[in-house]
Enzyme design. Sequence first.
Site, PDB file in Angstrom:
ATOM      1  N   GLY A  46      98.330  63.534  16.177  1.00 48.52           N
ATOM      2  CA  GLY A  46      98.252  63.455  17.626  1.00 48.52           C
ATOM      3  C   GLY A  46      97.901  62.047  18.057  1.00 48.52           C
ATOM      4  O   GLY A  46      97.294  61.289  17.286  1.00 48.52           O
ATOM      5  N   GLN A  51      94.966  55.378  23.438  1.00 49.03           N
ATOM      6  CA  GLN A  51      94.820  54.844  22.079  1.00 49.03           C
ATOM      7  C   GLN A  51      95.771  53.678  21.811  1.00 49.03           C
ATOM      8  O   GLN A  51      95.577  52.934  20.857  1.00 49.03           O
ATOM      9  CB  GLN A  51      95.059  55.953  21.034  1.00 49.03           C
ATOM     10  CG  GLN A  51      93.980  57.022  21.056  1.00 49.03           C
ATOM     11  CD  GLN A  51      94.224  58.050  19.972  1.00 49.03           C
ATOM     12  OE1 GLN A  51      94.945  59.016  20.190  1.00 49.03           O
ATOM     13  NE2 GLN A  51      93.654  57.837  18.803  1.00 49.03           N
ATOM     14  N   CYS A  88      90.396  60.931  13.638  1.00 52.48           N
ATOM     15  CA  CYS A  88      91.048  60.299  14.786  1.00 52.48           C
ATOM     16  C   CYS A  88      91.571  58.938  14.359  1.00 52.48           C
ATOM     17  O   CYS A  88      90.861  58.197  13.684  1.00 52.48           O
ATOM     18  CB  CYS A  88      90.025  60.145  15.917  1.00 52.48           C
ATOM     19  SG  CYS A  88      90.673  59.314  17.379  1.00 52.48           S
ATOM     20  N   LEU A  89      92.796  58.616  14.761  1.00 57.71           N
ATOM     21  CA  LEU A  89      93.373  57.323  14.383  1.00 57.71           C
ATOM     22  C   LEU A  89      92.574  56.157  14.969  1.00 57.71           C
ATOM     23  O   LEU A  89      92.643  55.049  14.456  1.00 57.71           O
ATOM     24  CB  LEU A  89      94.837  57.243  14.828  1.00 57.71           C
ATOM     25  CG  LEU A  89      95.809  58.191  14.106  1.00 57.71           C
ATOM     26  CD1 LEU A  89      97.203  58.083  14.712  1.00 57.71           C
ATOM     27  CD2 LEU A  89      95.842  57.917  12.606  1.00 57.71           C
ATOM     28  N   HIS A 130      91.452  67.837  21.301  1.00 59.27           N
ATOM     29  CA  HIS A 130      91.108  66.471  20.908  1.00 59.27           C
ATOM     30  C   HIS A 130      91.859  65.448  21.772  1.00 59.27           C
ATOM     31  O   HIS A 130      91.257  64.495  22.284  1.00 59.27           O
ATOM     32  CB  HIS A 130      91.451  66.303  19.412  1.00 59.27           C
ATOM     33  CG  HIS A 130      91.199  64.940  18.853  1.00 59.27           C
ATOM     34  ND1 HIS A 130      90.296  64.712  17.843  1.00 59.27           N
ATOM     35  CD2 HIS A 130      91.739  63.725  19.144  1.00 59.27           C
ATOM     36  CE1 HIS A 130      90.286  63.409  17.561  1.00 59.27           C
ATOM     37  NE2 HIS A 130      91.154  62.802  18.324  1.00 59.27           N
ATOM     38  N   GLU A 131      93.170  65.665  21.936  1.00 53.09           N
ATOM     39  CA  GLU A 131      93.980  64.685  22.674  1.00 53.09           C
ATOM     40  C   GLU A 131      93.683  64.706  24.169  1.00 53.09           C
ATOM     41  O   GLU A 131      93.620  63.655  24.798  1.00 53.09           O
ATOM     42  CB  GLU A 131      95.476  64.917  22.419  1.00 53.09           C
ATOM     43  CG  GLU A 131      95.917  64.812  20.959  1.00 53.09           C
ATOM     44  CD  GLU A 131      95.427  63.553  20.246  1.00 53.09           C
ATOM     45  OE1 GLU A 131      95.266  62.503  20.899  1.00 53.09           O
ATOM     46  OE2 GLU A 131      95.202  63.623  19.024  1.00 53.09           O
ATOM     47  N   HIS A 134      90.740  62.645  24.944  1.00 51.69           N
ATOM     48  CA  HIS A 134      90.975  61.189  24.978  1.00 51.69           C
ATOM     49  C   HIS A 134      91.257  60.731  26.412  1.00 51.69           C
ATOM     50  O   HIS A 134      90.902  59.620  26.791  1.00 51.69           O
ATOM     51  CB  HIS A 134      92.176  60.811  24.109  1.00 51.69           C
ATOM     52  CG  HIS A 134      91.835  60.516  22.673  1.00 51.69           C
ATOM     53  ND1 HIS A 134      91.003  59.478  22.309  1.00 51.69           N
ATOM     54  CD2 HIS A 134      92.231  61.101  21.518  1.00 51.69           C
ATOM     55  CE1 HIS A 134      90.910  59.447  20.976  1.00 51.69           C
ATOM     56  NE2 HIS A 134      91.635  60.433  20.476  1.00 51.69           N
TER      57      HIS A 134
END
Length: 151
Positions: A46, A51, A88-89, A130-131, A134
């Site tokens: 994701g 990000q 998480c990236l 999660h997304e 963000h």
Amino acid sequence: MAIREIRVEGDEILTKRCKEVKVFNEKLHTLLDDMYETMQKAGGVGLAAPQVGILKRAVIIDVGEGLVELINPEIISQKGTQNGSEGCLSVPGVYGMVERPETVTVRAQDRNGRRFKMTGQGLMARAMCHEVEHLEGILFREHVTEYCEKE
Ligand code: CO
């Protein structure tokens, strides 16, 4: 398509609330395409627009069931709970246990502005939560109950 730079924890942009997408044009499509390429290269499931430094309410998810693009997503219902490790990236190398709902329904728009609803379970539900967070400037760390070695 192009790879964009993934912002990492400590970058202020990740703490900001994103703005609603109002124009569904070529620029948005390029952003989404670039996000997909960037996520694939990084090996994530994701990615949210902030990000890659864009404060717009757009996320992409691919948990292995095909690409899902959610523009202006809103979680409208959730059921049950699941506990599992999450990463998480934007927080490379860090994994932690996070409790999330087992089933999540979102209302969103596609890249052309068409409205739809979708329900996800398990990993999909986890990624949706999660997304979407963000977009509010929230990182998964805020929910970690215990750090672990990996996903
Ligand atoms: Co993340």
